[in-house]
Write a protein that holds these residues in place. Structure first.
Motif, mmCIF file in Angstrom:
data_model
loop_
_atom_site.group_PDB
_atom_site.id
_atom_site.type_symbol
_atom_site.label_atom_id
_atom_site.label_comp_id
_atom_site.label_asym_id
_atom_site.label_seq_id
_atom_site.Cartn_x
_atom_site.Cartn_y
_atom_site.Cartn_z
ATOM 1 N N GLY A 4 1.608 -86.411 -17.979
ATOM 2 C CA GLY A 4 1.939 -85.091 -18.023
ATOM 3 C C GLY A 4 1.032 -85.197 -19.253
ATOM 4 N N ALA A 5 0.195 -86.392 -20.266
ATOM 5 C CA ALA A 5 -0.159 -86.736 -21.078
ATOM 6 C C ALA A 5 -1.603 -86.152 -21.119
ATOM 7 C CB ALA A 5 -0.125 -87.327 -22.094
ATOM 8 N N ASN A 6 -2.424 -86.698 -19.918
ATOM 9 C CA ASN A 6 -3.997 -86.446 -19.368
ATOM 10 C C ASN A 6 -3.873 -85.529 -19.277
ATOM 11 O OD1 ASN A 6 -4.041 -89.019 -19.856
ATOM 12 N ND2 ASN A 6 -5.704 -89.327 -18.224
ATOM 13 N N LEU A 7 -2.658 -84.496 -18.544
ATOM 14 C CA LEU A 7 -2.926 -83.129 -18.071
ATOM 15 C C LEU A 7 -2.695 -82.159 -18.957
ATOM 16 C CD1 LEU A 7 -0.825 -82.706 -15.095
ATOM 17 C CD2 LEU A 7 -3.470 -81.952 -15.553
ATOM 18 N N CYS A 8 -2.362 -82.199 -20.249
ATOM 19 C CA CYS A 8 -2.011 -81.393 -21.572
ATOM 20 C C CYS A 8 -3.408 -81.978 -22.665
ATOM 21 C CB CYS A 8 -0.711 -82.280 -22.257
ATOM 22 S SG CYS A 8 -0.487 -81.081 -23.525
ATOM 23 N N VAL A 9 -3.933 -83.227 -22.686
ATOM 24 C CA VAL A 9 -4.933 -83.665 -23.573
ATOM 25 C C VAL A 9 -6.193 -82.705 -22.557
ATOM 26 C CG1 VAL A 9 -6.170 -85.536 -24.250
ATOM 27 C CG2 VAL A 9 -3.868 -85.452 -24.681
ATOM 28 N N PRO A 32 11.443 -95.081 -25.142
ATOM 29 C CA PRO A 32 10.825 -95.110 -26.263
ATOM 30 C C PRO A 32 9.650 -95.464 -26.329
ATOM 31 C CG PRO A 32 13.353 -95.681 -27.412
ATOM 32 C CD PRO A 32 12.908 -95.205 -25.267
ATOM 33 N N LEU A 33 10.082 -96.731 -26.140
ATOM 34 C CA LEU A 33 8.797 -97.560 -26.974
ATOM 35 C C LEU A 33 7.762 -97.146 -25.574
ATOM 36 C CD1 LEU A 33 9.706 -101.297 -27.394
ATOM 37 C CD2 LEU A 33 8.758 -99.174 -28.698
ATOM 38 N N ILE A 34 7.374 -96.622 -24.382
ATOM 39 C CA ILE A 34 6.356 -95.543 -24.172
ATOM 40 C C ILE A 34 5.206 -94.938 -24.905
ATOM 41 C CG2 ILE A 34 5.425 -94.357 -22.660
ATOM 42 C CD1 ILE A 34 8.101 -94.830 -20.449
ATOM 43 N N VAL A 35 5.662 -94.140 -25.809
ATOM 44 C CA VAL A 35 4.955 -93.665 -26.932
ATOM 45 C C VAL A 35 3.767 -94.894 -27.285
ATOM 46 C CG1 VAL A 35 4.606 -92.364 -29.559
ATOM 47 C CG2 VAL A 35 6.877 -92.473 -27.420
ATOM 48 N N THR A 36 4.206 -96.666 -28.158
ATOM 49 C CA THR A 36 3.371 -97.214 -28.594
ATOM 50 C C THR A 36 2.152 -97.939 -27.273
ATOM 51 O OG1 THR A 36 5.072 -98.789 -27.887
ATOM 52 C CG2 THR A 36 5.197 -97.593 -30.315
ATOM 53 N N ASN A 37 2.722 -97.440 -25.862
ATOM 54 C CA ASN A 37 2.017 -98.412 -25.026
ATOM 55 C C ASN A 37 0.557 -97.576 -25.260
ATOM 56 O OD1 ASN A 37 0.017 -98.724 -22.644
ATOM 57 N ND2 ASN A 37 2.302 -98.674 -21.786
ATOM 58 N N GLY A 75 -4.953 -95.457 -24.754
ATOM 59 C CA GLY A 75 -6.237 -94.830 -24.319
ATOM 60 C C GLY A 75 -6.690 -94.173 -23.915
ATOM 61 N N ARG A 76 -5.945 -93.752 -22.853
ATOM 62 C CA ARG A 76 -7.081 -93.078 -21.256
ATOM 63 C C ARG A 76 -6.559 -91.600 -21.833
ATOM 64 N NH1 ARG A 76 -9.522 -95.436 -18.886
ATOM 65 N NH2 ARG A 76 -9.704 -93.857 -17.657
ATOM 66 N N ALA A 77 -5.542 -91.340 -22.559
ATOM 67 C CA ALA A 77 -5.981 -89.622 -23.135
ATOM 68 C C ALA A 77 -7.080 -90.014 -23.901
ATOM 69 C CB ALA A 77 -4.593 -89.659 -24.913
ATOM 70 N N GLU A 78 -7.448 -90.743 -24.789
ATOM 71 C CA GLU A 78 -8.770 -91.080 -26.005
ATOM 72 C C GLU A 78 -10.273 -91.200 -24.896
ATOM 73 O OE1 GLU A 78 -11.699 -91.557 -29.263
ATOM 74 O OE2 GLU A 78 -9.772 -90.421 -28.092
ATOM 75 N N ALA A 94 -4.189 -90.244 -13.966
ATOM 76 C CA ALA A 94 -2.953 -90.675 -14.468
ATOM 77 C C ALA A 94 -2.493 -91.268 -13.248
ATOM 78 C CB ALA A 94 -2.285 -89.689 -15.381
ATOM 79 N N LEU A 95 -2.214 -90.975 -12.096
ATOM 80 C CA LEU A 95 -1.507 -91.343 -10.859
ATOM 81 C C LEU A 95 -2.273 -92.861 -10.410
ATOM 82 C CD1 LEU A 95 -1.977 -88.332 -8.586
ATOM 83 C CD2 LEU A 95 -0.111 -89.365 -9.684
ATOM 84 N N ALA A 96 -3.950 -93.419 -11.406
ATOM 85 C CA ALA A 96 -3.995 -94.061 -11.014
ATOM 86 C C ALA A 96 -3.841 -95.257 -11.597
ATOM 87 C CB ALA A 96 -5.781 -94.312 -10.611
ATOM 88 N N VAL A 97 -3.933 -95.082 -12.850
ATOM 89 C CA VAL A 97 -3.870 -95.492 -14.028
ATOM 90 C C VAL A 97 -2.747 -95.947 -13.857
ATOM 91 C CG1 VAL A 97 -3.219 -96.493 -16.538
ATOM 92 C CG2 VAL A 97 -5.460 -95.684 -14.997
#
Length: 231
Positions: A54-59, A106-111, A116-119, A134-137
């Motif tokens: 979701g994050a990768n697609l949105c970014v 909730p700590l997934i936020v701090t992963n 890093g993949r978004a950036e 995203a699917l591969a990572v």
């Protein structure tokens, strides 16, 4: 100008060459803490994969409208939004598993791997490659969680998927496999040191495979040349 890598390269990097857990060594806190069983690892792995997707697609979709100086706070906000959605879904439909995983959802936020993949990737690529990344990572991270959790569960309890009903309902009870009857258990595997030892063994195995592959690849040209020179 950014070039888009092939889907084969994206898959190879995420699943093996640049695996989040075995190469980048990111997200180790939840990886080590909840990998007591294969189902715990599967639950957290799927949650992480969904957030990453979701994050990768949105970014990727909004990458042209994000000002560079505020990109990191925006990425964190996007990731936190998807984590909240996944957390609510797990609490509603997989409540017992949600209670076991606890604070690590909730700590997934701090992963750092997700940010890093978004950036590094999603903010520079179109949506389809970003989703593939995203699917591969996420899939690579999930595999490490399940394998480590299965290894620890097997050594500690002599079973595999012993809590499958937490994710699949009553149907999942049939997935539980007892591999060692009357097994008294190996306590170290269930304790935190067992997680570190198990991860170390997986790291060693991956490095060994990589060394063998490199040796074969290095020897192949010499063998081809020798065969070509043979009358």
């Amino acid at each position: 100008m950014n070039t888009t890598p092939s889907y084969r390269t994206i898959a190879g990097d995420g699943l093996w060459s640049n695996n989040l857990g075995l190469v980048q060594l990111l997200g180790l806190c939840p990886l080590l803490a909840v990998s007591g069983t294969a189902i715990n690892g599967l639950g957290l792995g799927l949650a992480t994969l969904l957030v990453l997707l979701g994050a990768n697609l949105c970014v990727s979709l909004i990458r042209h409208w994000i000002r560079p100086e505020i990109r990191i706070p925006v990425f964190v906000l996007i990731i936190a939004s998807f984590v909240t959605a996944v957390e609510l879904l797990m609490s509603a439909y997989f409540h017992q598993l949600f209670l076991i995983l606890g604070i690590f959802i909730p700590l997934i936020v701090t992963n750092c791997g997700i940010l890093g993949r978004a950036e590094a990737f999603a903010s520079k690529q179109p949506p389809l490659p970003a989703a593939a990344d995203a699917l591969a990572v996420g899939g690579g991270f999930l595999l490490v969680l399940v394998v480590l959790g299965g290894l620890r569960e097997l050594l500690a309890q002599g079973t595999l998927f012993s809590q499958a009903h937490l994710m699949f309902g009553d149907w999942g009870r049939g997935l539980s496999v007892t591999l060692l009857e009357d097994y008294r258990g190996y306590l170290l595997a269930a304790l935190p040191p067992g997680a570190f030892i198990g991860l170390g063994l997986l790291l060693a195995l991956k490095n060994l495979i990589d060394q063998r592959r490199a040796a074969v690849a290095k020897a192949a040209p010499a063998l081809t040349t020798q065969q070509a020179n043979t009358p």
